[in-house]
Every structure is written in structure tokens, then in C-alpha cells.
Design a protein around this motif. Structure first.
Motif, PDB file in Angstrom:
ATOM      1  N   TRP A 127       0.674  -1.305   0.018  1.00  0.00           N
ATOM      2  CA  TRP A 127       0.024  -0.029   0.125  1.00  0.00           C
ATOM      3  C   TRP A 127       0.801   1.173  -0.026  1.00  0.00           C
ATOM      4  CZ3 TRP A 127      -5.114  -0.368   2.785  1.00  0.00           C
ATOM      5  CH2 TRP A 127      -5.866  -1.515   2.574  1.00  0.00           C
ATOM      6  N   ASP A 128       1.889   1.345   0.773  1.00  0.00           N
ATOM      7  CA  ASP A 128       2.885   2.330   0.503  1.00  0.00           C
ATOM      8  C   ASP A 128       3.532   2.607  -0.685  1.00  0.00           C
ATOM      9  OD1 ASP A 128       2.585   2.946   3.527  1.00  0.00           O
ATOM     10  OD2 ASP A 128       3.888   1.376   3.852  1.00  0.00           O
ATOM     11  N   SER A 129       3.538   1.856  -1.661  1.00  0.00           N
ATOM     12  CA  SER A 129       4.122   2.204  -3.061  1.00  0.00           C
ATOM     13  C   SER A 129       2.792   2.623  -3.854  1.00  0.00           C
ATOM     14  CB  SER A 129       4.666   1.008  -3.545  1.00  0.00           C
ATOM     15  OG  SER A 129       3.691   0.002  -3.951  1.00  0.00           O
ATOM     16  N   ILE A 130       1.623   2.711  -3.551  1.00  0.00           N
ATOM     17  CA  ILE A 130       0.547   2.922  -4.663  1.00  0.00           C
ATOM     18  C   ILE A 130       0.430   4.446  -4.477  1.00  0.00           C
ATOM     19  CG2 ILE A 130      -1.895   2.743  -5.207  1.00  0.00           C
ATOM     20  CD1 ILE A 130      -1.801  -0.108  -3.460  1.00  0.00           C
ATOM     21  N   PRO A 131       0.379   5.135  -5.486  1.00  0.00           N
ATOM     22  CA  PRO A 131       0.123   6.476  -5.492  1.00  0.00           C
ATOM     23  C   PRO A 131      -1.293   6.933  -5.003  1.00  0.00           C
ATOM     24  CG  PRO A 131       0.844   5.825  -7.450  1.00  0.00           C
ATOM     25  CD  PRO A 131       0.602   4.647  -7.032  1.00  0.00           C
ATOM     26  N   VAL A 132      -1.084   7.980  -3.983  1.00  0.00           N
ATOM     27  CA  VAL A 132      -2.409   8.633  -3.601  1.00  0.00           C
ATOM     28  C   VAL A 132      -2.874   9.774  -4.479  1.00  0.00           C
ATOM     29  CG1 VAL A 132      -3.436   9.815  -1.646  1.00  0.00           C
ATOM     30  CG2 VAL A 132      -1.887   7.793  -1.266  1.00  0.00           C
ATOM     31  N   ASP A 133      -4.165   9.510  -4.796  1.00  0.00           N
ATOM     32  CA  ASP A 133      -4.603  10.780  -5.897  1.00  0.00           C
ATOM     33  C   ASP A 133      -4.169  11.913  -5.491  1.00  0.00           C
ATOM     34  OD1 ASP A 133      -6.816  11.072  -4.219  1.00  0.00           O
ATOM     35  OD2 ASP A 133      -8.067  11.055  -5.717  1.00  0.00           O
ATOM     36  N   LYS A 134      -4.522  12.483  -4.152  1.00  0.00           N
ATOM     37  CA  LYS A 134      -4.587  13.756  -4.084  1.00  0.00           C
ATOM     38  C   LYS A 134      -3.144  14.161  -3.759  1.00  0.00           C
ATOM     39  CE  LYS A 134      -5.053  13.541   1.024  1.00  0.00           C
ATOM     40  NZ  LYS A 134      -5.939  13.967   2.389  1.00  0.00           N
ATOM     41  N   GLU A 135      -2.146  13.326  -3.610  1.00  0.00           N
ATOM     42  CA  GLU A 135      -0.747  13.647  -3.560  1.00  0.00           C
ATOM     43  C   GLU A 135      -0.113  13.646  -4.904  1.00  0.00           C
ATOM     44  OE1 GLU A 135       0.971  10.680  -1.061  1.00  0.00           O
ATOM     45  OE2 GLU A 135      -0.253  11.530   0.687  1.00  0.00           O
ATOM     46  N   VAL A 136      -0.772  13.063  -5.727  1.00  0.00           N
ATOM     47  CA  VAL A 136      -0.303  13.058  -7.211  1.00  0.00           C
ATOM     48  C   VAL A 136      -0.709  13.817  -8.165  1.00  0.00           C
ATOM     49  CG1 VAL A 136       0.272  11.494  -9.220  1.00  0.00           C
ATOM     50  CG2 VAL A 136       0.727  10.594  -6.879  1.00  0.00           C
ATOM     51  N   MET A 137      -1.995  13.864  -8.067  1.00  0.00           N
ATOM     52  CA  MET A 137      -2.755  14.528  -9.069  1.00  0.00           C
ATOM     53  C   MET A 137      -3.184  16.118  -8.812  1.00  0.00           C
ATOM     54  SD  MET A 137      -3.395  12.151 -11.430  1.00  0.00           S
ATOM     55  CE  MET A 137      -4.505  12.884 -12.377  1.00  0.00           C
ATOM     56  N   ARG A 138      -2.156  16.707  -8.800  1.00  0.00           N
ATOM     57  CA  ARG A 138      -2.158  18.268  -8.528  1.00  0.00           C
ATOM     58  C   ARG A 138      -2.612  19.069  -9.869  1.00  0.00           C
ATOM     59  NH1 ARG A 138       3.392  17.735  -5.588  1.00  0.00           N
ATOM     60  NH2 ARG A 138       2.663  16.758  -3.808  1.00  0.00           N
ATOM     61  N   ALA A 139      -3.661  19.775  -9.792  1.00  0.00           N
ATOM     62  CA  ALA A 139      -4.021  20.435 -10.813  1.00  0.00           C
ATOM     63  C   ALA A 139      -4.479  21.698 -10.170  1.00  0.00           C
ATOM     64  CB  ALA A 139      -5.329  19.867 -11.397  1.00  0.00           C
ATOM     65  N   GLU A 140      -4.658  22.826 -11.198  1.00  0.00           N
ATOM     66  CA  GLU A 140      -5.007  24.188 -10.929  1.00  0.00           C
ATOM     67  C   GLU A 140      -6.570  24.135 -11.493  1.00  0.00           C
ATOM     68  OE1 GLU A 140      -6.223  27.466  -9.862  1.00  0.00           O
ATOM     69  OE2 GLU A 140      -3.920  26.954  -9.283  1.00  0.00           O
ATOM     70  N   TRP A 141      -7.472  24.044 -10.566  1.00  0.00           N
ATOM     71  CA  TRP A 141      -8.735  24.017 -10.912  1.00  0.00           C
ATOM     72  C   TRP A 141      -9.384  25.367 -11.108  1.00  0.00           C
ATOM     73  CZ3 TRP A 141      -9.598  19.409 -12.301  1.00  0.00           C
ATOM     74  CH2 TRP A 141      -9.075  18.243 -11.523  1.00  0.00           C
ATOM     75  N   GLY A 142      -8.775  26.494 -10.975  1.00  0.00           N
ATOM     76  CA  GLY A 142      -9.327  27.785 -11.419  1.00  0.00           C
ATOM     77  C   GLY A 142     -10.076  28.548 -10.400  1.00  0.00           C
ATOM     78  N   CYS A 143     -10.028  27.684  -8.977  1.00  0.00           N
ATOM     79  CA  CYS A 143     -10.603  28.453  -7.976  1.00  0.00           C
ATOM     80  C   CYS A 143      -9.605  29.407  -7.331  1.00  0.00           C
ATOM     81  CB  CYS A 143     -11.177  27.079  -7.201  1.00  0.00           C
ATOM     82  SG  CYS A 143     -12.163  26.328  -7.970  1.00  0.00           S
ATOM     83  N   PRO A 144     -10.136  30.564  -6.691  1.00  0.00           N
ATOM     84  CA  PRO A 144      -9.341  31.477  -5.879  1.00  0.00           C
ATOM     85  C   PRO A 144      -8.736  30.832  -4.624  1.00  0.00           C
ATOM     86  CG  PRO A 144     -11.642  32.103  -5.890  1.00  0.00           C
ATOM     87  CD  PRO A 144     -11.665  30.999  -6.662  1.00  0.00           C
TER      88      PRO A 144
END
Length: 144
Positions: A127-144
């Protein structure tokens, strides 16, 4: 792998009671049916699955592990504290156009699917080797 073809992220859930992850049995290079659950308004799900990107597109599968029974002891396997997160577990490729898969669909609740090929699968035992989505999928969603 050409990540320019990465077009979609799909949340998946295993509905069984004996495994914690969906689609763990398919290694790199394997083909399987990526299921979509029918809802009350089946035309919405069918339309979505049919029109989901195009042949050759890559899809990230994300999922949260769930509690299940141990195959040997029959005891309920708990999710350890700190591991109840959404993980990125697979990258798959659509191998057909939606119109090619549709004639094979079934009327069951999980009968809507798209054929995919596995390009990458996480080590679901570590489990420690599986990417966690909120740590890997960083995106600018256009929110202030």
C-alpha cells in the motif's frame, strides 16, 4: 507510455467481499471489461460509456480499498488506519470505439463496459507504494 493520450480518470469499486481492490487479477498487457454500473436512468450511463473518449485513449483508474473477508480464515480484513484514501491503481487503454463494444453489452447491473488493455498496475500488496490521488494529481482548478 505516451501520457498525451491520458484523457480520463474513472473511479472504480470492487463489489465482491473477498478482495480489497477492483481488477487486481489483470497484469500489464491483459485485456478486461471496464464496467459501468447501470443507474435508474440507464441511457445516461450507456451514452457516457459509449462516448467515452476514443480508441487508444488512456484512463487512470482510482479506487478506495474496502474491507473484505480473508480467504483463509474467513475473518473480516480491516483497512489499516491512515490507508482509507483514494489510490491510483491502474492505467488502461481503450481498445475499441464505444460503438464496437456496445453490441456486447448485457442487461445486468454491471453489463455496460468498455474493453481496455492494462498499461500499468500498482503493486496492490504494498500500500505504501501505491500513488495517493490527492498527492499525485495536482491541478489548478481555477478556484481562488
Amino acid at each position: 507510455m505516451d501520457c498525451n493520450r491520458l484523457d480520463y480518470i474513472k473511479n472504480v469499486t470492487d463489489q465482491g467481499d473477498e478482495i480489497q481492490w477492483a481488477y487486481p487479477e489483470y497484469p500489464i498487457g491483459a485485456y478486461f471489461r471496464l464496467n459501468f454500473k447501470r443507474r435508474e436512468s440507464t441511457t445516461v450511463v450507456e451514452s457516457h460509456a459509449r462516448e467515452l473518449q476514443k480508441k487508444g485513449s488512456l484512463i487512470i483508474l482510482s479506487q478506495v480499498p474496502h474491507e473484505c473477508k480473508d480467504k483463509t480464515t474467513g475473518e473480516q480484513k480491516k483497512i489499516p488506519d491512515g490507508y482509507k484514501k483514494r489510490y491510483l491503481t491502474h492505467i488502461v487503454e481503450l481498445v475499441n470505439e464505444g460503438s464496437e463494444d456496445e453490441p456486447q453489452w448485457e442487461k445486468s447491473s454491471w453489463g455496460i463496459f468498455r474493453w481496455v488493455k492494462v498499461h500499468w498496475i500498482a503493486d496492490l500488496r504494498n500500500w505504501d507504494s501505491i500513488p495517493v490521488d490527492k498527492e499525485v494529481m495536482r491541478a489548478e482548478w481555477g478556484c481562488p
